[in-house]
Structures are given as C-alpha cells and as structure tokens.
Design a protein around this motif. Structure first.
Motif, PDB file in Angstrom:
ATOM      1  N   VAL A  71      -8.955   7.894   2.533  1.00 41.51           N
ATOM      2  CA  VAL A  71      -7.867   8.003   1.562  1.00 41.51           C
ATOM      3  C   VAL A  71      -7.401   6.622   1.130  1.00 41.51           C
ATOM      4  CG1 VAL A  71      -5.521   8.858   1.187  1.00 41.51           C
ATOM      5  CG2 VAL A  71      -7.116  10.179   2.596  1.00 41.51           C
ATOM      6  N   ASP A  72      -7.226   6.448  -0.172  1.00 36.88           N
ATOM      7  CA  ASP A  72      -6.634   5.239  -0.730  1.00 36.88           C
ATOM      8  C   ASP A  72      -5.117   5.417  -0.647  1.00 36.88           C
ATOM      9  OD1 ASP A  72      -5.513   3.280  -2.381  1.00 36.88           O
ATOM     10  OD2 ASP A  72      -7.200   3.285  -3.751  1.00 36.88           O
ATOM     11  N   MET A  73      -4.489   4.750   0.304  1.00 38.09           N
ATOM     12  CA  MET A  73      -3.061   4.937   0.534  1.00 38.09           C
ATOM     13  C   MET A  73      -2.212   4.351  -0.594  1.00 38.09           C
ATOM     14  SD  MET A  73      -3.149   6.689   3.257  1.00 38.09           S
ATOM     15  CE  MET A  73      -1.497   6.694   3.946  1.00 38.09           C
ATOM     16  N   SER A  74      -2.752   3.380  -1.340  1.00 36.24           N
ATOM     17  CA  SER A  74      -2.003   2.801  -2.454  1.00 36.24           C
ATOM     18  C   SER A  74      -1.925   3.755  -3.627  1.00 36.24           C
ATOM     19  CB  SER A  74      -2.662   1.487  -2.913  1.00 36.24           C
ATOM     20  OG  SER A  74      -2.593   0.513  -1.896  1.00 36.24           O
ATOM     21  N   GLU A  75      -3.015   4.493  -3.872  1.00 39.18           N
ATOM     22  CA  GLU A  75      -3.069   5.374  -5.033  1.00 39.18           C
ATOM     23  C   GLU A  75      -2.877   6.844  -4.688  1.00 39.18           C
ATOM     24  OE1 GLU A  75      -2.955   4.261  -7.984  1.00 39.18           O
ATOM     25  OE2 GLU A  75      -3.160   2.184  -7.327  1.00 39.18           O
TER      26      GLU A  75
END
Length: 199
Positions: free
Chosen positions: A35-39
């Motif tokens: 998972v891309d935690m920023s997006e």
C-alpha cells in the motif's frame, strides 16, 4: 471459512488465493499487497510465480488492475503472456522489503514504474498524478492570500510555494465573496480548458 466468496480479504490471507491465467492454468500465488500510504492506494500485489512458470527465486510486483478477482473460483485471473511474465523484472523474495523501503522520494517512483510499464500498464507516477488532479491539489502546495486594496475591496492572490504570484483576483466587496471566489477557482480550475484567442 464461509463458502460464500469474500468481498474484503485481509492481506494475511492472500496466500490461500491462487493466480491463474485465462485457461485456468496455475501461475502462482499472491503473497501480499503493498500500500502507498501517501496516496492511500494499493501500489501493487506481490506474486510468486510457481505453477507451470516455475520461477521460484523471485517475486513479482504486479499492478493491482492487472489482477481480476473471480468470485466463483476464489482465484485471481492474470491476463499476461508467459513471455512477458518470464521476462518481467523481479524482486528477491528475501530482500523485497528492504528494496521498497528505499522508495521514499518522487524520483524513486521510477523504480516502481519499471514494473508497471513492463507489463504494459500506465506508469505508477501517472496514476498518482491523476489522483492528485482529481482531488484538486498539487504536489507543490500553493496558497491563497486575501488582502485589501487601496479602495477597500478584498482580493485574493494565488501564490506558489516559492513565493511567485500565479494569479490575482478581481475586487470583492465582502470577505464572504472573496472566499466564494477562491472556492470557485478550486472547483473549476482542474477541469478548465485553455482557449487561445491569439490564434
């Protein structure tokens, strides 16, 4: 476990779900999602290609949209040729965590992009930029400044992070009106077309 196909699956259970091709032939198993935690999106799924491909030393980052969930069989269907899969860049199955933990900066997305573009999908950076645009924000955060001019009217300026003035509004008689003007710019700017009247 319920016989009904699950809709929400925790990543710790993914290893029980196989990946097959359109012919139903076993390709391997999903190991986990990343998972891309920023997006706030799934960046990719890590797949171990055992099955008839027999690739056991590497795991492969597969774009999420490349995997289609088949609720009847409880399997992921992957529509890619054997040649593309065998030539795809892989990750060491014992060192992949260390590799992706290095991806911190915007330029590091180039490393992720090679997995996307090799499989024939839009670059990950492109997907992220589309999400940013759809949310009406930019990577470089500008700001709106509200001031009063000499005539006592309210005006706003859109200022880039480097201090450069991007746009200046007309005069407004009240602060509510100037705030409405800012809201209108935020809502409409992303979808606005360019009309070149110099041609």
């Amino acid at each position: 476990m319920s016989s009904k196909a699950p809709r929400f699956v925790p990543s710790i259970r993914l290893a029980r779900y196989d990946v097959i091709n359109k012919k139903g032939e076993d390709l391997g198993q999903v190991q986990t999602f990343v998972v891309d935690m920023s997006e706030g999106i799934i960046a990719f799924a890590l797949v171990a290609f055992g099955g008839f491909l027999g690739i056991s030393d590497k795991w492969f980052a597969i774009p999420w949209e490349a995997l289609k969930w088949h609720p009847t069989t409880n399997k992921f269907v992957l529509s890619m040729s054997e040649k593309v899969l065998k030539e795809a860049p892989g990750m060491d199955k014992d060192l992949w965590v260390e590799e992706i933990e290095k991806w911190q900066e915007e330029r590091d997305l180039n490393l992720l992009d090679r997995y996307y573009t090799h499989h024939g999908y839009e670059s990950y950076k492109g997907i992220v930029q589309e999400r940013i645009t759809s949310r009406g924000r930019h990577k470089v955060d500008a700001k709106f400044e509200i001031n009063k001019d000499k005539a006592g009217e309210f005006r706003f300026r859109m200022v880039a992070v480097n201090g450069e003035v991007i746009a200046v509004s007309e005069g407004y008689t009240t602060k509510d009106n100037v705030l409405n003007g800012i809201a209108s710019v935020k809502t409409n700017a992303a979808a606005a077309v360019i009309e070149d009247n110099t041609l």
